[in-house]
Scaffold this active site. Sequence first.
Site, mmCIF file in Angstrom:
data_model
loop_
_atom_site.group_PDB
_atom_site.id
_atom_site.type_symbol
_atom_site.label_atom_id
_atom_site.label_comp_id
_atom_site.label_asym_id
_atom_site.label_seq_id
_atom_site.Cartn_x
_atom_site.Cartn_y
_atom_site.Cartn_z
ATOM 1 N N ASP A 1 -27.020 7.991 -16.441
ATOM 2 C CA ASP A 1 -28.433 8.328 -16.474
ATOM 3 C C ASP A 1 -28.644 9.455 -15.450
ATOM 4 O O ASP A 1 -27.813 9.637 -14.555
ATOM 5 C CB ASP A 1 -29.253 7.092 -16.109
ATOM 6 C CG ASP A 1 -30.743 7.370 -16.130
ATOM 7 O OD1 ASP A 1 -31.233 7.904 -17.136
ATOM 8 O OD2 ASP A 1 -31.422 7.060 -15.129
ATOM 9 N N ASP B 1 -32.243 10.820 -13.980
ATOM 10 C CA ASP B 1 -33.298 10.579 -12.998
ATOM 11 C C ASP B 1 -33.013 9.320 -12.196
ATOM 12 O O ASP B 1 -32.874 8.242 -12.770
ATOM 13 C CB ASP B 1 -34.659 10.419 -13.705
ATOM 14 C CG ASP B 1 -35.300 11.759 -14.026
ATOM 15 O OD1 ASP B 1 -35.253 12.643 -13.164
ATOM 16 O OD2 ASP B 1 -35.852 11.909 -15.133
#
Length: 347
Positions: A27, A29
């Site tokens: 991922d 963020d």
Amino acid sequence: MSHQHQRSRPAGSGTALNEAYDTALLDLDGVVYAGGEAVAYAVESLAEARAGGMRLAYVTNNALRTPDAVAEHLTRLGVPAGPSDVITSAQAVARLVADRLPPGARVLAIGGEGLRVALRERGLEPVDSADDDPAAVVQGYGGPDMAWGRFAEASYAIRRGLPWFASNTDLTIPSARGIAPGNGAAVEVVRIATGAEPQVAGKPLPPMHRETVLRTGAQRPLVVGDRLDTDIEGAFNGGVDSLLVLTGVTDAAQLLAAPPQHRPTYVDRDLRGLLTGQPEVEPAGDAYRCGGWTAAVRGGRLVLEDAPGDGGDALDGLRALCAAAWTSAGPGGCELETEKAVARLGL
């Protein structure tokens, strides 16, 4: 780890995770960057993992930016990446739509450039108005400047009976100034206006996992994320292992309360966790031990019975607490009082 797996404690690993798994599905963020800046230790940890032979793929529910733009941002931060290393929910939703519609079909695109590029890549034609004869409506994050009238266009088209697709339904998105409304909030606006339900592609749903595996060819993937309800649940739904890092939205208390589908295989402070093995959590009577810490459930509360005299690694204490909390909770989420135990860790 199978889909039905009831994880009652974090797993151990005798070998470094970047050797035990061939591909990290990362991922962005809260894991690699936050507010545009690299998270501490991310750049050097990823470089070392890659040097050790691990493939790095960046998997984001944010449909706004194109893979080219994301790769450029990563490279600028010191994490060399090409567009093919980036998988977005815009790509996943575009494949869903293309599976339903004939080539060249018009699609009302409510979102940003990332969504339009992904639709064109699948041979679909993005249009701007409900009156442009679209065959479907696709909604993806459009950024803070998205005009309110775009939601009206979506509503007109959906009320005419067109199928509705959404890249993802994350209610919030982290920004440099704090937490902002995400695509899920925009989807709610259209849902309220239409009473309809979109078909969703992004994490934690299977289309995103499928898109990622198709594009990376991963044989032994490890999902790495900071959110229990997208990254970790997405790994659970895909039947693959996961590493939760504590550099984003999830804190220790939320991890302890996690129901089975939100329990990661491993937990670590940050991306340095890719470069090490993971300590075993051992049962010790009715308690659990990890690295000198012992955790148990006593009188309806989660307690640390024993802490290493040298302070030890507080993360081992958290792993022991996870084992006690998850075992006690069984198929549900742990509702025990955890505040004092978490405070003692000093994380």
